[in-house]
Design an enzyme around this catalytic site. Structure first.
Site, PDB file in Angstrom:
ATOM      1  N   HIS A  17       0.837  -1.208   0.000  1.00 56.83           N
ATOM      2  CA  HIS A  17       0.000   0.000   0.000  1.00 56.83           C
ATOM      3  C   HIS A  17       0.870   1.255   0.000  1.00 56.83           C
ATOM      4  CE1 HIS A  17      -3.147  -2.627   2.177  1.00 56.83           C
ATOM      5  NE2 HIS A  17      -3.619  -2.392   0.962  1.00 56.83           N
ATOM      6  N   LYS A  41     -18.772  -5.382   8.324  1.00 57.01           N
ATOM      7  CA  LYS A  41     -17.579  -6.226   8.372  1.00 57.01           C
ATOM      8  C   LYS A  41     -16.677  -5.778   9.518  1.00 57.01           C
ATOM      9  CE  LYS A  41     -13.829  -7.822   5.403  1.00 57.01           C
ATOM     10  NZ  LYS A  41     -13.158  -7.648   4.129  1.00 57.01           N
ATOM     11  N   ARG A  90      -1.778  -5.870  -8.293  1.00 56.82           N
ATOM     12  CA  ARG A  90      -0.752  -6.864  -8.005  1.00 56.82           C
ATOM     13  C   ARG A  90      -0.669  -7.921  -9.090  1.00 56.82           C
ATOM     14  NH1 ARG A  90      -3.309  -8.284  -2.350  1.00 56.82           N
ATOM     15  NH2 ARG A  90      -4.986  -8.308  -3.844  1.00 56.82           N
ATOM     16  N   SER A 127      -3.298  -7.560   2.686  1.00 55.79           N
ATOM     17  CA  SER A 127      -3.648  -7.432   4.099  1.00 55.79           C
ATOM     18  C   SER A 127      -4.104  -8.767   4.668  1.00 55.79           C
ATOM     19  CB  SER A 127      -4.749  -6.386   4.279  1.00 55.79           C
ATOM     20  OG  SER A 127      -4.278  -5.106   3.940  1.00 55.79           O
TER      21      SER A 127
END
Length: 162
Positions: A17, A41, A90, A127
């Site tokens: 990040h 969440k 990515r 993450s």
């Protein structure tokens, strides 16, 4: 003023990040790093904690501002006069999903998306993987900013995990 927003959950912020944020900040007068508030969440860290960790991670990048948002990103962009969304990529799988989102954001609000490929040395980071490794006592010190690593270690010790 050229402005862009780099959105995400950042739970937790990784060196991947930080790579994308730093490189994108070099392209704009102001880069807003916006933490998504998802009430449905439960995150590892609260939104306020994630924002504080992000501020610490990019403290040496003067044109980065950390904020949070709830709801549609395009609504945030309209409300804050931000014409560009920055997304890190990515892998090809990221592109397929993000392209669809970029096309929808352009359709809904004429907001453009800039894709920034991650540097090869951090392209494998996510993450989710960092959380999983940290939960089982793995060393993530080279994968996240120092403050994040310290928080992960402290949290693991509080919970009595390995």
């Amino acid at each position: 003023m050229r402005r862009a927003v780099c959105p995400g959950s950042f739970d937790p912020v990784t060196n991947g990040h930080v790579d994308v944020i730093t490189r994108a900040a070099a392209l704009y007068d102001e880069l807003v790093v916006a933490v998504l508030v998802n009430p449905g969440k439960a995150g590892l860290f609260t939104v306020d904690e994630r924002m504080a960790l992000l501020r610490d991670a990019v403290a040496d990048v003067p044109n980065v501002r950390v904020d949070s948002f709830q709801g549609l990103l395009v609504d945030y962009c309209r409300a804050h006069d931000v014409p560009v969304i920055v997304k890190g990529l990515r892998a090809v799988s990221d592109f397929e999903y993000e392209l669809q989102m970029a096309q929808m954001n352009r359709e809904l609000a004429a907001v453009e998306t800039l894709f920034v490929p991650t540097a090869p040395q951090v392209g494998h980071l996510s993450s989710s993987l960092v959380k999983q490794i940290a939960t089982f006592g793995g060393d993530v010190s080279g994968l996240v900013p120092k403050a994040v690593h310290e928080r992960l270690v402290a949290q693991r010790e509080r919970e009595g995990s390995p």
